[in-house]
Structure formats: C-alpha cells, structure tokens
Design a protein around this motif. Structure first.
Motif, PDB file in Angstrom:
ATOM      1  N   UNK A 230      22.813  31.116 -42.116  1.00  8.50           N
ATOM      2  CA  UNK A 230      23.266  32.221 -42.947  1.00  8.50           C
ATOM      3  C   UNK A 230      22.439  33.473 -42.718  1.00  8.50           C
ATOM      4  N   UNK A 231      21.123  33.296 -42.493  1.00  6.49           N
ATOM      5  CA  UNK A 231      20.248  34.444 -42.210  1.00  6.49           C
ATOM      6  C   UNK A 231      20.654  35.125 -40.912  1.00  6.49           C
ATOM      7  N   UNK A 232      20.940  34.327 -39.895  1.00  9.82           N
ATOM      8  CA  UNK A 232      21.324  34.908 -38.605  1.00  9.82           C
ATOM      9  C   UNK A 232      22.641  35.679 -38.724  1.00  9.82           C
ATOM     10  N   UNK A 233      23.592  35.116 -39.450  1.00  5.04           N
ATOM     11  CA  UNK A 233      24.872  35.805 -39.648  1.00  5.04           C
ATOM     12  C   UNK A 233      24.677  37.107 -40.421  1.00  5.04           C
ATOM     13  N   UNK A 234      23.827  37.057 -41.458  1.00  7.09           N
ATOM     14  CA  UNK A 234      23.584  38.255 -42.273  1.00  7.09           C
ATOM     15  C   UNK A 234      22.904  39.339 -41.456  1.00  7.09           C
ATOM     16  N   UNK A 235      21.920  38.963 -40.629  1.00  2.22           N
ATOM     17  CA  UNK A 235      21.226  39.934 -39.785  1.00  2.22           C
ATOM     18  C   UNK A 235      22.179  40.571 -38.782  1.00  2.22           C
ATOM     19  N   UNK A 236      23.021  39.756 -38.159  1.00  3.23           N
ATOM     20  CA  UNK A 236      23.971  40.283 -37.182  1.00  3.23           C
ATOM     21  C   UNK A 236      24.954  41.241 -37.847  1.00  3.23           C
ATOM     22  N   UNK A 237      25.466  40.853 -39.007  1.00  2.00           N
ATOM     23  CA  UNK A 237      26.419  41.707 -39.721  1.00  2.00           C
ATOM     24  C   UNK A 237      25.769  43.022 -40.125  1.00  2.00           C
ATOM     25  N   UNK A 238      24.512  42.963 -40.590  1.00  2.00           N
ATOM     26  CA  UNK A 238      23.809  44.172 -41.013  1.00  2.00           C
ATOM     27  C   UNK A 238      23.564  45.113 -39.836  1.00  2.00           C
TER      28      UNK A 238
END
Length: 269
Positions: A230-238
């Motif tokens: 979830x952290x990786x997805x959030x970082x990529x989206x941001x």
C-alpha cells in the motif's frame, strides 16, 4: 471571529518575531493570533510577555506540533483555525486570501502556495506576479503542514490533530489521510502565497539531539492502514499526481504552487 491563527514555537525567537511582524504588516489582526510556546528556553517567553496584544500560552514541556495545534484549536472559537509554522514571511494577507479561495471552491481544508528555503528574490514583486498568474489555480486533494486552514466543522467530523509523538513531522499527513477517508474537500490554492524558510525548529532540535530524523515512517504508514504494498502504491500515485500538477502549471504560467529556491536555482514541486 472569522479565523484564529495557531503558531507553535520552540525557541528560534528571531523567526517568531519575523513571522508575526510580517503577518501584522499585511493586515492580519493581532487578536487573531495565538502563539503556543512549547517550553522555549531562549528569550521567547520574555518577548511574548512584552506583547500583550498577542495572545500566548506557555507549556512547561514540548507537546510537539500535533499537541500544540490541538491545544490552539481547542482554545479558539473562530469559524476557521489556521495552523501555521513560525518560519514564514509574507507580502500579502495570505490567510484571508486562502480562506476566501476555500469558500469559493468549497474546500474544508486549504493551504496557500509556498516558496521554500532561500529568500533570494524580491518577495513583494514576486507575490504580485505570482498572484496575477496563479490566482484560481487549485491542487485538489492535497494540503501541506507549513500552513493549513481548517473549518471548525472538520474537527467535529474527523477529530483534532493527532498528539502521538511518534508521528513527529507527519501529523499533517495523518490528518490529511483522515480528511480524505471522510470524503472532505481539501486543496492548495494559487490565490495565496508565502515564503517558508524550511523546518527551522526541527533542524535545530535534530542538531541539539544529534539525530538525523525524528519519528518513524513505518509507524506512520501502519497508523493510516497501509502495508508495504500500500505504501508503494501511495508513493507512486503521489509522485504521478505531483508530476501532472507541475507540468500543467508550468506549461500555463511558468510557475508552480510549490517552489524551492536553493543555491541560485529553482526547483518546481
């Protein structure tokens, strides 16, 4: 009162004085200010005592930003609560401007645009040019912790700022996550801009305590319910969203709502 401005401070009196004088010089009423002194050991308590026009509270210990922000919000009764760092200066009433933009765009939490670190430019001239080009621009879905104005009703819906000291420096991000989880409208606007010198108090505390960082980012992510993936997805989206904002704003105006001046160069964020 339309708004209250809560300013947590810990030493660094020069920046506190500079911030407050800048606000007052640009039309912010003294009665709207509330300084939360988190146990300063320099001349800050004496200076605040010499300024009866400025409301202040002295804590015997450092409650951290989250604790001071929440304390200030509880002590205020205004329609908007402005949570502000002390290491800023301005060349217009960016408090009134950002709240006005929030009301126009129906935002529940709003931040002004900011230029960070070196004040190597004419702030007054830059501000006039920036507002002419960027007024009406909104980065929906994001606000920053240097300054964010919160409608009082938001606290009733999502609660106050988290006082957990393990969040050190991430209290704003945790609050943003809660706001978005509750479906609130948040944003950063081009109708208001300020200069931020950049983490002055935090850097001083790190130097004093001999550490490179505070808080625990893994703890923060677990607290908002994100595992490693979830952290990786959030970082990529941001990062992807920020890149789109930067590209769109620069193509239209040559500026962005977040800029860094350092070493004679400009970084667009």
């Amino acid at each position: 009162m339309r708004y209250s401005i809560v300013i947590p401070v810990l030493n660094q009196l020069h920046y506190t004085q500079q911030c407050i004088e800048s606000l007052l010089a640009n039309g912010v009423p003294a009665q709207s200010l509330l300084v939360i002194d988190n146990g300063s050991s320099d001349a800050t308590p004496d200076w605040l005592a010499s300024r009866p026009d400025i409301r202040s509270v002295r804590n015997p210990v450092n409650l951290g930003c989250g604790g001071a922000w929440t304390q200030g919000a509880l002590l205020s009764d205004s329609d908007w609560v402005v949570l502000l760092n002390n290491d800023i200066v301005c060349a217009h009433n960016f408090i009134e401007a950002q709240i006005g933009a929030a009301e126009t765009h129906q935002l529940d939490v709003v931040s002004p645009s900011l230029v960070e670190f070196e004040l190597d430019y004419d702030l007054s001239a830059f501000t006039a040019d920036f507002l002419r080009k960027m007024r009406g621009t909104v980065r929906a879905g994001w606000f920053h912790g240097v300054c964010f104005s919160v409608r009082r009703a938001v606290f009733e819906k999502v609660g106050f700022l988290d006082t957990d000291r393990l969040l050190f420096g991430r209290e704003d991000a945790e609050f943003l996550a809660r706001c978005k989880r509750h479906g609130l409208e948040v944003g950063t606007v081009g109708d208001a801009v300020m200069h931020h010198f950049g983490s002055i108090t935090q850097n001083a505390m790190k130097k004093e305590q001999g550490v490179s960082k505070f808080g625990d980012h893994r703890y923060f992510y677990s607290k908002i319910g994100l595992n490693w993936w979830g952290r990786q997805q959030a970082k990529f989206a941001r990062k992807s969203q920020t890149a789109r904002w930067v590209a769109s704003e620069r193509e239209r105006t040559g500026m962005t709502l977040h800029m860094v001046h350092r070493g004679g160069s400009i970084e667009y964020r």
